[in-house]
Design a protein around this motif. Sequence first.
Motif, PDB file in Angstrom:
ATOM      1  N   MET A 191      47.471  48.916  32.440  1.00 38.10           N
ATOM      2  CA  MET A 191      47.314  47.411  33.959  1.00 38.10           C
ATOM      3  C   MET A 191      46.346  48.444  34.254  1.00 38.10           C
ATOM      4  O   MET A 191      45.477  47.427  34.422  1.00 38.10           O
ATOM      5  N   PHE A 192      45.185  49.077  34.421  1.00 36.64           N
ATOM      6  CA  PHE A 192      44.420  49.470  34.705  1.00 36.64           C
ATOM      7  C   PHE A 192      43.036  49.015  33.688  1.00 36.64           C
ATOM      8  O   PHE A 192      41.930  49.468  33.692  1.00 36.64           O
ATOM      9  N   MET A 193      43.097  49.130  32.050  1.00 37.94           N
ATOM     10  CA  MET A 193      42.631  48.630  31.434  1.00 37.94           C
ATOM     11  C   MET A 193      42.629  46.984  31.731  1.00 37.94           C
ATOM     12  O   MET A 193      41.033  46.363  31.403  1.00 37.94           O
ATOM     13  N   GLN A 194      43.159  46.372  32.554  1.00 35.72           N
ATOM     14  CA  GLN A 194      42.280  45.261  32.824  1.00 35.72           C
ATOM     15  C   GLN A 194      41.477  45.155  33.848  1.00 35.72           C
ATOM     16  O   GLN A 194      41.096  44.180  33.845  1.00 35.72           O
ATOM     17  N   CYS A 195      40.992  46.002  34.492  1.00 38.57           N
ATOM     18  CA  CYS A 195      39.591  46.284  34.725  1.00 38.57           C
ATOM     19  C   CYS A 195      38.690  45.784  34.005  1.00 38.57           C
ATOM     20  O   CYS A 195      37.230  45.114  34.493  1.00 38.57           O
ATOM     21  N   GLN A 196      38.737  45.559  32.750  1.00 40.89           N
ATOM     22  CA  GLN A 196      37.714  45.291  31.603  1.00 40.89           C
ATOM     23  C   GLN A 196      37.723  43.353  31.935  1.00 40.89           C
ATOM     24  O   GLN A 196      36.632  43.288  31.680  1.00 40.89           O
ATOM     25  N   TRP A 218      32.589  37.384  34.891  1.00 40.19           N
ATOM     26  CA  TRP A 218      31.556  37.670  35.175  1.00 40.19           C
ATOM     27  C   TRP A 218      30.490  36.390  34.284  1.00 40.19           C
ATOM     28  O   TRP A 218      29.474  35.337  34.432  1.00 40.19           O
ATOM     29  N   ARG A 219      30.478  36.904  33.273  1.00 40.46           N
ATOM     30  CA  ARG A 219      30.132  35.617  32.307  1.00 40.46           C
ATOM     31  C   ARG A 219      30.411  34.765  32.350  1.00 40.46           C
ATOM     32  O   ARG A 219      30.238  33.926  31.893  1.00 40.46           O
ATOM     33  N   TRP A 259      40.337  37.112  40.516  1.00 40.77           N
ATOM     34  CA  TRP A 259      41.198  38.482  40.362  1.00 40.77           C
ATOM     35  C   TRP A 259      40.606  39.550  41.152  1.00 40.77           C
ATOM     36  O   TRP A 259      40.563  40.298  41.434  1.00 40.77           O
ATOM     37  N   LEU A 260      39.513  39.498  41.733  1.00 40.25           N
ATOM     38  CA  LEU A 260      39.254  40.299  42.621  1.00 40.25           C
ATOM     39  C   LEU A 260      39.078  40.004  44.325  1.00 40.25           C
ATOM     40  O   LEU A 260      39.920  41.289  45.317  1.00 40.25           O
TER      41      LEU A 260
END
Length: 627
Positions: free
Chosen positions: A447-452, A458-459, A468-469
């Motif tokens: 789940m927290f790997m989704q922060c990638q 951004w690109r 997302w944010l």
Amino acid sequence: MGVSDHAGVTVCVERIILDELKLEEVAQRQTEIQRSSIKEKICDSVRCSVGQWKIWILKWIPLLSWIPQYSVRENGLGDLVSGVSVGIMHLPQGRFTSQLPECPPQKINYTSFYPVLVYFIFGTSRHVSIGTFAVISIMIGSVSERLAPDDHFLTNGTNGSVLMDTEARDVQRVKVAAATTLLCGIFQVLLGLVRFGFLVTYLSEPLVRGYTTGAATHVITSQLKYMFGVSPRRFSGPLQLMYTLVELGRLLPQTHIATLLISLVALTALIIVKEINSCYSHRLLLPVPIELMVVRTLVSHYADLRAVNGVDVVGEIPSGLVPPRVPEVGFFSSVVGDAFAVAVVGYAISISLGKTFALKHGYKVDSNQELVALGLSNTIGGFFQCYSVTSSMSRSLVQESTGGKTQVAGMISAVIVFITVLKLGPLFEQLPTAVLSSIVFVNLKGMFMQCQDIPALWRSSRVDLLVWLVTFLCTVLLNLDLGLAASIIFTLLTVICRTQHPRYSLLGRVSDTELYLETESYKEAKAIPGITIFRSSAMIYYANAELYQEALLKKVPHTTDELHTGSKTKNKPTTAFSFSFFLSFFLSRVELTFQSSKVVANSLIVRIGPQTKVIKNVFLCFRFKQK
């Protein structure tokens, strides 16, 4: 006619120039389109014939369409290995998920059994694993804690002490969870019957991933009290997570050392095991964490951690199955909003996983049937005191990667859980709750790997990054239900803003080709003398019509003075422009009126006279009178 000379090959393209009347004559436009009436559609849908009944049965019970063609030789071994692997994963994941809704852990076994069998019959995805999921469990847990808080079950003990009736509390929370699950299933079935599966398209991938990451933050926070062995106060509503963190910080001096040590040891061992599984997944047929749980249970049993060190353990787990019972419908009015949120989020997670696997393996998933299958799983599960279910990302990946090709793997996993319910339940009675919380931490890594997603978005798309944010922050700060509502509203606003501010450009023709590209971006794209081609990236409707007109006048500056003053301007090219332009609105339809002009759409020229016509073209090309 256009001629293109490229690499020694000459291509000649001829097109007939048609006016509007000629076009309608050649294409034989139908003035009245024959459509079936509502009465005819209803009669066709309820027509009773052998062929119609067969179509209906195969449509609503997909199992009957593929089980007769099931090949044991091709799929049997893969489904067997996959089913055993997923069944073993159900045990530890079910145990740690029991921590989230704050309900008795034995009910999780039922959640990994009944709904899985229902989905085996009605589901259309071959690879998803239905059962417990951390995000859904914590959403159910927030409802259970709100309607059955600890404060309602405090009793006076001896010597002025205050005791908690945990048995009565757990019974009440099970009732709340079962009622929420049943209502959630009813919502999903009804939406599936009226063909509302398309609603999930409004839950974009950035929204779902941001929401699940925010929900995982709530999950982690809810487990800290078990890892530190403290009892913080309960909070609800907006900023619940912040208040909980402050309360945990205040209680840190009261940390139970033995519980903390068990948590750290379990965390270390689980992380090592997870890395081994990740690095050697192609060599391992079964996952390893179940052995770790057995070892920790045996150590806890023989060391008598509960009696000697006061470590909290799972406790009694009765064996056997429970008869079905009707959940208390009196809770429906209190949980209707939460049940609908669980229904939407659970379906969004399940269908996104299902479509991912379907695209990878080349088959189709029926979104409406998936909604019905998931709803029936929750509806039937509610009668057996199960918690709401959806597809699990980790188990689905294991089911697919270990060779599973059909939902026979899901049925085999349900058999593994069934054996556990009947015979192996007492094995986990001495399992410390701190170990379960440690498993929560490790299993939420994905789940927290989704922060990638943040640098990637951004690109690629700043708007998706903002979705997302905002979704993540709303979920963390406003709690799960309000966060979901605020996120959906914000996402819809971004869609409106995109149509309000589309990309406008002028197109020019690349020499010796039939290509028309933006003159600002391509040097070789030259405007055709006497013709201005204006392009909008969004359709015209009432909300952006005025902005469309402003952009058109800005992109064609030679017309501005004459449009507003009706006079010629000195030092302008000889191709002056003279036309009348206005917008009118009728039932959200935008009508454009031109005089003495032409409209070009997809290389087809249609002449527009003084009369009003509805324009539905991607490219608008105006050819004006030359003065």
